[in-house]
Design a protein around this motif. Sequence first.
Motif, short mmCIF file in Angstrom:
data_model
loop_
_atom_site.label_atom_id
_atom_site.label_comp_id
_atom_site.label_asym_id
_atom_site.label_seq_id
_atom_site.Cartn_x
_atom_site.Cartn_y
_atom_site.Cartn_z
N LEU A 92 -3.73 5.52 -3.39
CA LEU A 92 -2.43 5.97 -3.68
C LEU A 92 -2.45 5.66 -5.34
CD1 LEU A 92 0.46 6.10 -3.32
CD2 LEU A 92 0.66 3.49 -3.27
N GLY A 93 -3.19 4.69 -5.86
CA GLY A 93 -3.26 4.49 -7.28
C GLY A 93 -1.85 4.09 -8.02
N GLU A 94 -2.08 4.14 -9.60
CA GLU A 94 -0.76 4.04 -10.22
C GLU A 94 -0.12 5.23 -10.29
OE1 GLU A 94 -2.67 3.03 -14.05
OE2 GLU A 94 -3.76 1.46 -13.34
N GLU A 95 -0.70 6.23 -10.27
CA GLU A 95 0.45 7.59 -10.41
C GLU A 95 0.95 7.66 -8.97
OE1 GLU A 95 -1.77 10.97 -11.56
OE2 GLU A 95 -2.10 10.08 -13.47
N GLY A 96 0.44 7.39 -7.79
CA GLY A 96 1.11 7.47 -6.34
C GLY A 96 2.10 6.40 -6.49
N LEU A 97 1.99 5.10 -6.94
CA LEU A 97 2.95 4.25 -6.79
C LEU A 97 4.22 4.70 -7.56
CD1 LEU A 97 3.80 1.50 -5.65
CD2 LEU A 97 2.85 0.52 -7.64
N LEU A 98 3.96 5.13 -8.87
CA LEU A 98 5.04 5.47 -9.72
C LEU A 98 5.99 6.43 -9.06
CD1 LEU A 98 6.28 4.94 -12.40
CD2 LEU A 98 4.66 6.60 -13.55
N GLY A 151 -3.49 -4.47 -3.50
CA GLY A 151 -3.46 -4.13 -2.11
C GLY A 151 -2.37 -3.13 -1.89
N LEU A 152 -1.42 -3.07 -2.76
CA LEU A 152 -0.32 -2.01 -2.59
C LEU A 152 -0.76 -0.47 -3.05
CD1 LEU A 152 2.68 -1.38 -1.91
CD2 LEU A 152 2.91 -2.04 -4.36
N ILE A 153 -1.79 -0.85 -3.97
CA ILE A 153 -2.17 0.68 -4.68
C ILE A 153 -3.51 1.04 -4.06
CG2 ILE A 153 -0.71 0.54 -6.52
CD1 ILE A 153 -2.98 -0.37 -8.23
N GLU A 154 -4.44 0.27 -3.37
CA GLU A 154 -5.49 0.61 -2.92
C GLU A 154 -5.80 1.25 -1.60
OE1 GLU A 154 -8.21 -2.71 -3.62
OE2 GLU A 154 -8.35 -2.43 -5.89
N GLY A 155 -4.62 1.51 -0.84
CA GLY A 155 -4.75 2.11 0.37
C GLY A 155 -5.10 3.42 0.27
N LYS A 156 -5.69 4.12 1.04
CA LYS A 156 -6.15 5.47 1.10
C LYS A 156 -5.10 6.53 1.44
CE LYS A 156 -11.11 5.14 1.83
NZ LYS A 156 -12.59 5.62 2.59
N THR A 157 -4.72 7.51 0.70
CA THR A 157 -3.98 8.71 0.87
C THR A 157 -4.61 9.94 1.61
OG1 THR A 157 -4.06 9.48 -1.30
CG2 THR A 157 -2.29 7.70 -0.51
N ASP A 158 -5.92 9.91 1.39
CA ASP A 158 -6.79 10.99 1.86
C ASP A 158 -8.31 10.51 2.00
OD1 ASP A 158 -8.24 11.74 -0.38
OD2 ASP A 158 -6.52 13.11 -0.86
N GLY A 187 17.98 4.46 -12.91
CA GLY A 187 17.12 5.25 -11.90
C GLY A 187 15.81 5.58 -12.42
N ASP A 188 15.55 5.01 -14.04
CA ASP A 188 14.20 5.49 -14.62
C ASP A 188 13.19 4.37 -14.50
OD1 ASP A 188 16.09 3.96 -16.02
OD2 ASP A 188 14.75 3.77 -17.71
N VAL A 189 12.03 4.54 -14.00
CA VAL A 189 10.97 3.63 -13.82
C VAL A 189 9.65 4.06 -14.61
CG1 VAL A 189 9.54 2.69 -11.95
CG2 VAL A 189 11.83 3.44 -11.31
N ARG A 190 8.96 3.19 -15.24
CA ARG A 190 7.95 3.61 -15.92
C ARG A 190 6.70 2.16 -15.72
NH1 ARG A 190 8.07 1.01 -21.33
NH2 ARG A 190 10.08 -0.06 -21.60
N TRP A 191 5.71 2.69 -16.31
CA TRP A 191 4.41 2.12 -15.91
C TRP A 191 4.16 1.26 -17.28
CZ3 TRP A 191 1.40 0.62 -11.70
CH2 TRP A 191 0.04 0.02 -11.85
#
Length: 420
Positions: free
Chosen positions: A360-366, A348-355, A307-311
């Motif tokens: 979303l960015g790297e931190e949001g995806l992580l 395209g996965l991390i460039e969608g707006k969240t506000d 269950g551990d995930v890292r960038w």
Amino acid sequence: MRDRKPRRRGSEQGDAEADADVGGFFPCRDLTVLLISEDEREVSAVRHMLTPGRLVHALVWSRTVNEAVCLLGPREGLVCVLVGRCLSEHTPTEVVRRIRQHVPNAALVVINDPGSSARATLLGGAVEGYVDGEGDDPGELAHVVWLALQRRYVETVKTTLEANALAARENASFERGLLPAPVLLGDDFTAASRYEPGRSHALLSGDFFDVVQTEDSTVHVVLGDVSGHGAAEAALAVHLRVAWRTAVHCGKTQIEQLGILEKVLVDERADDDTYATVVSLVFSPERTSVRSVSAGHHGLLLRGPFGDVRWVEPQAGIALGLFPGTMDWAETEMEISARDSVVLFTDGLIEGKTDASARLGEEGLLELATRYAHLPSQQFIDALVASAASMASPFGGLADDVAVLHLGWNPLKVPRPCGT
């Protein structure tokens, strides 16, 4: 006309109703009616019944079908052809066939002598209207023309829709044939994927990926993103994917592969500003390491078995096509266990707006990856894409193409000892 008593449209109110009815189906201001007839009395009667200015924009008379074909050739807009009588060169059936061949979208109305036996044949689908006999009722002929135009309009729309549907099916079949099909020698390696073109009604995009396992059990992976979002970028992505697979089968190193891809990109791109980010991975058959080479691509996710995930951010060189020939790419060796998985994705996965002002960015995806770390590979990447799309939905959704790969050895399959 004789033996018919339709409602007349001679009043101003009737004229207004007729105009409204016709306008609801198609613009009749440019309607041209062409009469083919050798009978001048018939021509005079038709001119009286179809006064230009309301339903009819222009009434044109032709004595022969050959002359009619020449007149209809350059015309644009709605056309209705009245096939009159006394045609010495051709029968009405032959005239209809000629007109339908040269002007397939014209509405055809046949004017026959009383008792003509051609009516049943002509109304079998070749023409849209029929007027029998003689008379001087403007309302009847105008109404027949109006109905004929409706029928032709509906048939033309139906034909167009069917042709468009067929073209769409053929395009979809063609695009499906160009989508990647990972080449794995068995079930000792797993590759789950998600591919979402940003273009509407498209199966291909400027994102591309491929997976090939060679005879020595080494697994080669590529994922790339061509700048832009059109059909030209999708076609270029297919070129790059095929070139990469060819280079793998030819035994080229990862850096040599990227060099070949850059040459193909430069040769095939329609715009000198087009570039591509690419990441290449090689999973060693010993299941202890992954070697990566990045051309301007962002980092990846390394997913552990508990269950551990890292960038992870491998060393990245310049994107393909920005400065052709630079080739400043370098290999990065990552140690992994046989139970670790690597997740690659396009931006395209991390460039969608969240506000309104954040993505979303790297931190949001992580954060999302950690939330869904308990899921199996396909469900894991599906959840990532769904969550990113949901968060971006209030701000226009995921506008860019998205490609995601989940890669790793199958922990249930233990490699055989050497020499067995």
